[in-house]
Design an enzyme around this catalytic site. Structure first.
Site, PDB file in Angstrom:
ATOM      1  N   LYS A  99       0.836  -1.216   0.000  1.00 54.76           N
ATOM      2  CA  LYS A  99       0.000   0.000   0.000  1.00 54.76           C
ATOM      3  C   LYS A  99       0.869   1.264   0.000  1.00 54.76           C
ATOM      4  CE  LYS A  99      -2.304  -0.772   3.842  1.00 54.76           C
ATOM      5  NZ  LYS A  99      -1.805  -2.083   4.259  1.00 54.76           N
ATOM      6  N   ARG A 109      11.711  -7.060   4.195  1.00 54.50           N
ATOM      7  CA  ARG A 109      11.611  -5.606   4.075  1.00 54.50           C
ATOM      8  C   ARG A 109      12.570  -4.872   5.013  1.00 54.50           C
ATOM      9  NH1 ARG A 109       5.898  -2.422   4.511  1.00 54.50           N
ATOM     10  NH2 ARG A 109       6.013  -2.723   6.755  1.00 54.50           N
ATOM     11  N   ARG A 166      11.933  -2.954  10.587  1.00 53.25           N
ATOM     12  CA  ARG A 166      10.959  -2.373  11.505  1.00 53.25           C
ATOM     13  C   ARG A 166      10.645  -3.392  12.589  1.00 53.25           C
ATOM     14  NH1 ARG A 166       5.951   0.132   8.173  1.00 53.25           N
ATOM     15  NH2 ARG A 166       4.766  -1.047   9.696  1.00 53.25           N
ATOM     16  N   ARG A 194      -0.040  -9.237  13.273  1.00 52.41           N
ATOM     17  CA  ARG A 194      -0.648  -8.172  12.474  1.00 52.41           C
ATOM     18  C   ARG A 194      -1.636  -8.756  11.463  1.00 52.41           C
ATOM     19  NH1 ARG A 194       4.404  -5.385  10.040  1.00 52.41           N
ATOM     20  NH2 ARG A 194       2.995  -3.868   9.114  1.00 52.41           N
TER      21      ARG A 194
HETATM   22  P1  AMP Z   1       1.348   0.655   8.799  1.00 47.49           P
HETATM   23  O1  AMP Z   1       2.564   1.459   8.561  1.00 47.49           O
HETATM   24  O2  AMP Z   1       0.134   1.139   8.061  1.00 47.49           O
HETATM   25  O3  AMP Z   1       1.579  -0.832   8.625  1.00 47.49           O
HETATM   26  O4  AMP Z   1       0.978   0.856  10.359  1.00 47.49           O
HETATM   27  C1  AMP Z   1       1.855   0.438  11.376  1.00 47.49           C
HETATM   28  C2  AMP Z   1       1.124   0.318  12.700  1.00 47.49           C
HETATM   29  O5  AMP Z   1       0.576   1.589  13.077  1.00 47.49           O
HETATM   30  C3  AMP Z   1      -0.072  -0.623  12.724  1.00 47.49           C
HETATM   31  O6  AMP Z   1       0.292  -1.967  12.888  1.00 47.49           O
HETATM   32  C4  AMP Z   1      -0.852  -0.075  13.914  1.00 47.49           C
HETATM   33  O7  AMP Z   1      -0.247  -0.454  15.141  1.00 47.49           O
HETATM   34  C5  AMP Z   1      -0.667   1.417  13.754  1.00 47.49           C
HETATM   35  N1  AMP Z   1      -1.741   2.009  12.915  1.00 47.49           N
HETATM   36  C6  AMP Z   1      -1.586   2.621  11.704  1.00 47.49           C
HETATM   37  N2  AMP Z   1      -2.768   3.031  11.229  1.00 47.49           N
HETATM   38  C7  AMP Z   1      -3.698   2.669  12.151  1.00 47.49           C
HETATM   39  C8  AMP Z   1      -5.103   2.799  12.228  1.00 47.49           C
HETATM   40  N3  AMP Z   1      -5.815   3.374  11.240  1.00 47.49           N
HETATM   41  N4  AMP Z   1      -5.738   2.289  13.322  1.00 47.49           N
HETATM   42  C9  AMP Z   1      -5.054   1.725  14.322  1.00 47.49           C
HETATM   43  N5  AMP Z   1      -3.717   1.548  14.308  1.00 47.49           N
HETATM   44  C10 AMP Z   1      -3.038   2.032  13.242  1.00 47.49           C
END
Ligand code: AMP
Length: 215
Positions: free
Chosen positions: A13, A127, A160, A171
């Site tokens: 994404k 990654r 990460r 996740r």
């Molecule tokens: P991402 O970079 O989108 O994979 O987000 C990394 C982490 O940030 C996720 O695993 C959540 O812990 C937190 N996070 C990001 N966006 C959200 C959201 N919309 N709602 C809740 N947690 C979020």
């Protein structure tokens, strides 16, 4: 243009959102990036969020809705935007609909990127992320000259915390339980478009552009 990108962690994404944002000159709004920036800055919100993120859990809905409300009320929403990582639960999606109504805005399309779970685990396991500019690389396919150094900005490349195997599985469980139902929400609104995220970055981008054209 106002878009939402849905899909499991590791589907690409962020990569596609950056490409589309630059192509259409719209804002890329990644809630994961916003939280990581807050964590790096050491704010109270950031530090709390970091604990949850590192454990592969979601940050509470009310916090996330507050963040998105603040962002969408700024100039960032003016040229249009692509949301990456939000909404991640049905209550977030409902709150977003309400917020957009208040702002007199609407979503044009919700793009759901699909790939099987094994591929996601494989991709996330490979990654690396730049600590400075946030770009991500695949250690297998990106042929990095120095696997510790970002080719874009020279920053340090790290894994990460939430890209470690046990957290990846967690996740994915959170995704199928809480985020997958968001697809149904947008399907009922007639906004959902599915796209295969199996091919190369260019192939996936072309598929997304095709479906944006063809309606
Ligand atoms: P991402 O970079 O989108 O994979 O987000 C990394 C982490 O940030 C996720 O695993 C959540 O812990 C937190 N996070 C990001 N966006 C959200 C959201 N919309 N709602 C809740 N947690 C979020």
């Amino acid at each position: 243009m106002r878009l939402i990108l849905l899909g499991p962690p590791g589907v690409g994404k962020g990569t596609q959102a950056k490409l589309l944002a630059s192509l259409f000159t719209i804002s890329h709004i990644s809630t994961g990036d916003i939280l990581r920036e807050a964590a790096a800055a050491g704010t109270e919100l950031g530090l709390k969020a970091k604990e949850l993120m590192d454990a592969g859990r979601l940050v509470p809905d009310d916090v996330m809705i507050g963040i998105i409300r603040d962002v969408l009320r700024t100039d960032r929403s003016v040229p249009g935007f692509i949301l990456d990582g939000f909404p991640r639960t049905v209550p977030q999606a409902v709150a977003l609909t309400k917020l957009l109504e208040e702002l007199n805005l609407s979503i044009d399309r919700v793009i759901n990127m699909e790939v099987d779970e094994e591929e996601v685990v494989r991709r996330l396991g490979k990654r690396l992320t730049c600590q400075t500019c946030g770009r991500t690389y695949n250690v297998e396919t990106d042929r990095l000259i120095d696997p510790k150094k970002c080719p874009n900005c020279g920053g340090k490349l790290v894994k990460r915390e939430d890209d470690k195997p046990a957290t990846i599985r967690k996740r994915l469980r959170v995704y199928s339980e809480l985020t997958a139902p968001v697809k149904e929400y947008y399907k009922k609104l007639g906004l959902l478009e599915n796209v295969s995220a199996k091919g190369s970055i260019e192939q996936v981008k072309s598929s997304i552009l095709e479906l944006l054209d063809h309606r």
